[in-house]
Design a protein around this motif. Structure first.
Motif, PDB file in Angstrom:
ATOM      1  N   PRO A 123       2.042  -9.306   4.680  1.00  0.00           N
ATOM      2  CA  PRO A 123       1.518  -8.751   3.432  1.00  0.00           C
ATOM      3  C   PRO A 123       2.539  -7.873   2.707  1.00  0.00           C
ATOM      4  CG  PRO A 123       0.708  -7.470   5.281  1.00  0.00           C
ATOM      5  CD  PRO A 123       1.485  -8.625   5.873  1.00  0.00           C
ATOM      6  N   ALA A 124       2.364  -7.749   1.403  1.00  0.00           N
ATOM      7  CA  ALA A 124       3.211  -6.852   0.612  1.00  0.00           C
ATOM      8  C   ALA A 124       2.806  -5.409   0.865  1.00  0.00           C
ATOM      9  CB  ALA A 124       3.076  -7.182  -0.873  1.00  0.00           C
ATOM     10  N   ARG A 125       3.812  -4.525   0.845  1.00  0.00           N
ATOM     11  CA  ARG A 125       3.544  -3.103   1.031  1.00  0.00           C
ATOM     12  C   ARG A 125       4.154  -2.253  -0.087  1.00  0.00           C
ATOM     13  NH1 ARG A 125      -0.149  -4.376   3.525  1.00  0.00           N
ATOM     14  NH2 ARG A 125      -0.626  -3.993   5.726  1.00  0.00           N
ATOM     15  N   ARG A 126       5.150  -2.778  -0.794  1.00  0.00           N
ATOM     16  CA  ARG A 126       5.757  -2.116  -1.950  1.00  0.00           C
ATOM     17  C   ARG A 126       5.960  -3.164  -3.038  1.00  0.00           C
ATOM     18  NH1 ARG A 126       8.871   2.548  -1.424  1.00  0.00           N
ATOM     19  NH2 ARG A 126      10.491   1.635  -2.754  1.00  0.00           N
ATOM     20  N   VAL A 127       5.561  -2.830  -4.265  1.00  0.00           N
ATOM     21  CA  VAL A 127       5.645  -3.790  -5.372  1.00  0.00           C
ATOM     22  C   VAL A 127       6.202  -3.102  -6.610  1.00  0.00           C
ATOM     23  CG1 VAL A 127       4.324  -5.290  -6.932  1.00  0.00           C
ATOM     24  CG2 VAL A 127       3.701  -5.160  -4.499  1.00  0.00           C
ATOM     25  N   TYR A 128       7.149  -3.769  -7.243  1.00  0.00           N
ATOM     26  CA  TYR A 128       7.644  -3.325  -8.549  1.00  0.00           C
ATOM     27  C   TYR A 128       7.667  -4.537  -9.470  1.00  0.00           C
ATOM     28  CZ  TYR A 128      10.508  -1.332 -12.236  1.00  0.00           C
ATOM     29  OH  TYR A 128      10.956  -0.881 -13.453  1.00  0.00           O
ATOM     30  N   ALA A 129       7.029  -4.426 -10.608  1.00  0.00           N
ATOM     31  CA  ALA A 129       6.951  -5.548 -11.548  1.00  0.00           C
ATOM     32  C   ALA A 129       7.499  -5.147 -12.917  1.00  0.00           C
ATOM     33  CB  ALA A 129       5.517  -6.027 -11.689  1.00  0.00           C
ATOM     34  N   GLN A 130       8.114  -6.110 -13.579  1.00  0.00           N
ATOM     35  CA  GLN A 130       8.572  -5.930 -14.948  1.00  0.00           C
ATOM     36  C   GLN A 130       8.097  -7.113 -15.783  1.00  0.00           C
ATOM     37  OE1 GLN A 130      12.856  -5.370 -13.814  1.00  0.00           O
ATOM     38  NE2 GLN A 130      12.741  -3.675 -15.272  1.00  0.00           N
ATOM     39  N   GLY A 131       7.857  -6.828 -17.045  1.00  0.00           N
ATOM     40  CA  GLY A 131       7.413  -7.898 -17.922  1.00  0.00           C
ATOM     41  C   GLY A 131       7.836  -7.649 -19.352  1.00  0.00           C
ATOM     42  N   THR A 132       7.825  -8.716 -20.125  1.00  0.00           N
ATOM     43  CA  THR A 132       8.115  -8.600 -21.547  1.00  0.00           C
ATOM     44  C   THR A 132       7.285  -9.629 -22.305  1.00  0.00           C
ATOM     45  OG1 THR A 132       9.899  -8.500 -23.188  1.00  0.00           O
ATOM     46  CG2 THR A 132      10.037 -10.255 -21.568  1.00  0.00           C
TER      47      THR A 132
ATOM     48  N   GLU B 299      -2.758  -6.668  -8.071  1.00  0.00           N
ATOM     49  CA  GLU B 299      -3.179  -5.384  -8.632  1.00  0.00           C
ATOM     50  C   GLU B 299      -2.021  -4.399  -8.666  1.00  0.00           C
ATOM     51  OE1 GLU B 299      -7.032  -2.864  -9.204  1.00  0.00           O
ATOM     52  OE2 GLU B 299      -6.484  -4.945  -9.545  1.00  0.00           O
ATOM     53  N   ALA B 300      -1.227  -4.391  -7.591  1.00  0.00           N
ATOM     54  CA  ALA B 300      -0.055  -3.511  -7.556  1.00  0.00           C
ATOM     55  C   ALA B 300       0.921  -3.877  -8.669  1.00  0.00           C
ATOM     56  CB  ALA B 300       0.622  -3.596  -6.189  1.00  0.00           C
TER      57      ALA B 300
ATOM     58  N   LYS C 294       5.217   1.459 -14.933  1.00  0.00           N
ATOM     59  CA  LYS C 294       6.678   1.322 -14.825  1.00  0.00           C
ATOM     60  C   LYS C 294       7.237   2.078 -13.617  1.00  0.00           C
ATOM     61  CE  LYS C 294       7.049   0.713 -19.819  1.00  0.00           C
ATOM     62  NZ  LYS C 294       6.937  -0.738 -19.700  1.00  0.00           N
ATOM     63  N   LYS C 295       6.598   1.840 -12.472  1.00  0.00           N
ATOM     64  CA  LYS C 295       7.072   2.450 -11.238  1.00  0.00           C
ATOM     65  C   LYS C 295       6.686   1.585 -10.050  1.00  0.00           C
ATOM     66  CE  LYS C 295       3.043   5.340 -10.129  1.00  0.00           C
ATOM     67  NZ  LYS C 295       2.585   6.727  -9.857  1.00  0.00           N
ATOM     68  N   VAL C 296       7.286   1.876  -8.902  1.00  0.00           N
ATOM     69  CA  VAL C 296       6.962   1.171  -7.659  1.00  0.00           C
ATOM     70  C   VAL C 296       5.566   1.582  -7.205  1.00  0.00           C
ATOM     71  CG1 VAL C 296       7.578   0.887  -5.237  1.00  0.00           C
ATOM     72  CG2 VAL C 296       9.387   1.007  -6.976  1.00  0.00           C
ATOM     73  N   ILE C 297       4.787   0.609  -6.784  1.00  0.00           N
ATOM     74  CA  ILE C 297       3.446   0.862  -6.253  1.00  0.00           C
ATOM     75  C   ILE C 297       3.453   0.540  -4.769  1.00  0.00           C
ATOM     76  CG2 ILE C 297       1.006   0.274  -6.376  1.00  0.00           C
ATOM     77  CD1 ILE C 297       2.043   1.675  -8.895  1.00  0.00           C
ATOM     78  N   THR C 298       3.011   1.487  -3.961  1.00  0.00           N
ATOM     79  CA  THR C 298       2.925   1.298  -2.517  1.00  0.00           C
ATOM     80  C   THR C 298       1.479   1.465  -2.069  1.00  0.00           C
ATOM     81  OG1 THR C 298       3.200   3.620  -1.867  1.00  0.00           O
ATOM     82  CG2 THR C 298       5.217   2.377  -2.358  1.00  0.00           C
ATOM     83  N   THR C 299       1.248   1.350  -0.788  1.00  0.00           N
ATOM     84  CA  THR C 299      -0.106   1.532  -0.257  1.00  0.00           C
ATOM     85  C   THR C 299      -0.574   2.979  -0.383  1.00  0.00           C
ATOM     86  OG1 THR C 299       0.896   1.705   1.944  1.00  0.00           O
ATOM     87  CG2 THR C 299      -0.023  -0.427   1.325  1.00  0.00           C
ATOM     88  N   ARG C 300       0.323   3.892  -0.709  1.00  0.00           N
ATOM     89  CA  ARG C 300      -0.102   5.275  -0.969  1.00  0.00           C
ATOM     90  C   ARG C 300      -0.773   5.374  -2.336  1.00  0.00           C
ATOM     91  NH1 ARG C 300       4.958   6.128   1.233  1.00  0.00           N
ATOM     92  NH2 ARG C 300       5.873   6.462  -0.836  1.00  0.00           N
ATOM     93  N   GLU C 301      -0.200   4.684  -3.329  1.00  0.00           N
ATOM     94  CA  GLU C 301      -0.778   4.723  -4.680  1.00  0.00           C
ATOM     95  C   GLU C 301      -1.986   3.809  -4.813  1.00  0.00           C
ATOM     96  OE1 GLU C 301       3.274   6.190  -4.827  1.00  0.00           O
ATOM     97  OE2 GLU C 301       2.536   4.225  -4.198  1.00  0.00           O
ATOM     98  N   LEU C 302      -1.993   2.722  -4.073  1.00  0.00           N
ATOM     99  CA  LEU C 302      -3.086   1.742  -4.150  1.00  0.00           C
ATOM    100  C   LEU C 302      -3.530   1.419  -2.729  1.00  0.00           C
ATOM    101  CD1 LEU C 302      -4.815  -0.216  -5.870  1.00  0.00           C
ATOM    102  CD2 LEU C 302      -2.971  -1.902  -5.623  1.00  0.00           C
ATOM    103  N   GLY C 303      -4.701   1.880  -2.375  1.00  0.00           N
ATOM    104  CA  GLY C 303      -5.191   1.670  -1.015  1.00  0.00           C
ATOM    105  C   GLY C 303      -5.293   0.207  -0.660  1.00  0.00           C
ATOM    106  N   TYR C 304      -4.936  -0.105   0.571  1.00  0.00           N
ATOM    107  CA  TYR C 304      -4.970  -1.499   1.016  1.00  0.00           C
ATOM    108  C   TYR C 304      -6.372  -1.842   1.506  1.00  0.00           C
ATOM    109  CZ  TYR C 304      -2.739  -5.844   2.283  1.00  0.00           C
ATOM    110  OH  TYR C 304      -2.373  -7.166   2.317  1.00  0.00           O
ATOM    111  N   PRO C 305      -6.871  -3.046   1.204  1.00  0.00           N
ATOM    112  CA  PRO C 305      -8.228  -3.425   1.630  1.00  0.00           C
ATOM    113  C   PRO C 305      -8.383  -3.342   3.147  1.00  0.00           C
ATOM    114  CG  PRO C 305      -7.339  -5.019   0.072  1.00  0.00           C
ATOM    115  CD  PRO C 305      -6.208  -4.111   0.445  1.00  0.00           C
ATOM    116  N   THR C 306      -9.548  -2.864   3.568  1.00  0.00           N
ATOM    117  CA  THR C 306      -9.826  -2.754   5.009  1.00  0.00           C
ATOM    118  C   THR C 306     -11.015  -3.618   5.372  1.00  0.00           C
ATOM    119  OG1 THR C 306     -11.222  -0.810   4.595  1.00  0.00           O
ATOM    120  CG2 THR C 306      -8.905  -0.417   5.144  1.00  0.00           C
TER     121      THR C 306
END
Length: 333
Positions: free
Chosen positions: A198-207, A312-313, A321-333
């Protein structure tokens, strides 16, 4: 509810473009019987019932869910409608196959899983790419250590489209973002499935390249997985030189996968053209097999929560415009 060798009665909810593929696949499976088609457009619901041999048709999903011959539903609605219909179906004790994306928010996806588990019904997401030969082989070869331990992967779906394939595709409130949720729900999912982490850190960019889409139509999703593998998913609807492929690099080698075409490892090319019975038909077969065997299906709702978390991350990362980790977005349990 149907038991034993009798076919499962199914209602197809939503009679749009993708419903045709579901209905054609249902006709190929003796384990399923098409009980009803459902659409708010009364003429369309009737026409699809007559064309595909449904016993009857309904104009609302709530009517169909009261039908005792309906054991399961196939949800083929616009993206934002998946969640509530799935919850309603679960509460009526119906098994659920929903089109991707599972939902347009992680919260809604979790509601779907909770409703299904509370009633003890099956919830599966139609993640077609998991059921194609090329992707099954890739997952098997990675598991067998053919390229060693995966360390880097790039997934590309770069296509070209100047108009919406459905009327709501360029409405972000309904589609969730046609590129991120329409395409990304496939491509993020298959990248995570190939690598089984599973992903644990996500950074996305778009235009925004073409304003027609009313949202990001060029998207890059960069993910660090729990096992340390780095994955980049590249999405576009403005690329005339189309690419639909994966490059996976491991400690002992690498592979290139051209979707529904071939796999290349070193000098070896393995042909994997799309065959009849793959994709959606295979997904429906898996759905019915899981129902008969009383087991969790491939691409169960709970399993696909991993994909929904990553999407979602990415959505939050695009916004903030920042990195999203499981601290910022809780992981489903």
């Amino acid at each position: 509810m149907t038991e034993g060798p009798n076919p499962f009665g199914i209602a197809v909810i939503g009679c749009g473009n993708i419903a045709r593929s579901h209905l054609n696949a249902i006709q190929q499976l003796e384990e399923l019987r098409l009980v009803a088609t459902v659409d708010i457009d009364k003429e369309r619901a009737k026409r699809y019932a007559e064309t595909y041999g449904a016993d009857r048709y309904y104009f609302s999903h709530t009517e169909a869910l009261e039908d005792p011959e309906v054991d399961a539903v196939s949800i083929c609605l616009p993206h934002s409608l998946h969640a509530q219909v799935a919850v309603d179906a679960a509460q009526k004790g119906k098994h659920i196959l929903t089109e991707k994306p599972m939902a347009t928010s992680l919260e809604d996806a979790e509601r779907m899983v909770q409703a299904a588990e509370m009633r003890g019904v099956t919830l599966m997401v139609e993640q077609t790419l998991r059921f194609r030969e090329c992707n099954v082989k890739v997952k098997e070869m990675i598991r067998e250590g053919v390229i060693g331990e995966p360390r880097r992967a790039i997934r590309r779906r770069l296509g070209y489209s100047r108009s919406a394939p459905v009327t709501w595709a360029n409405n972000p409130e309904i589609a969730g973002g046609w590129v991120l949720y329409g395409f990304g729900s496939h491509e993020v999912d298959i990248a995570l499935w190939h690598l089984d982490s599973p992903a644990r850190r996500v950074y996305a960019q778009g235009t925004v390249n073409n304003p027609y889409w009313n949202d990001y139509d060029e998207v890059s999703v960069h993910m660090e997985l729990a096992d340390g593998t780095i994955v980049t998913v590249l999405l576009s609807v403005n690329c005339q030189q189309r690419s639909w492929d994966s490059i996976i690099i491991g400690t002992k080698g690498s592979m290139t996968v051209r979707e529904a075409k071939d796999i290349t490892i070193g000098d070896r090319v393995i042909s994997t053209p799309l065959k009849p019975g793959e994709g959606l038909a295979a997904a429906l077969k898996e759905f019915t097999s899981a129902l008969k065997e009383g087991r969790e299906p491939e691409a169960s709702g709970r399993d696909v929560l991993k994909t929904m978390w990553a999407l979602e991350a990415a959505k939050f990362s695009l916004k903030e415009k920042k990195v999203i980790t499981t601290r910022e977005l809780g992981y489903p349990t």
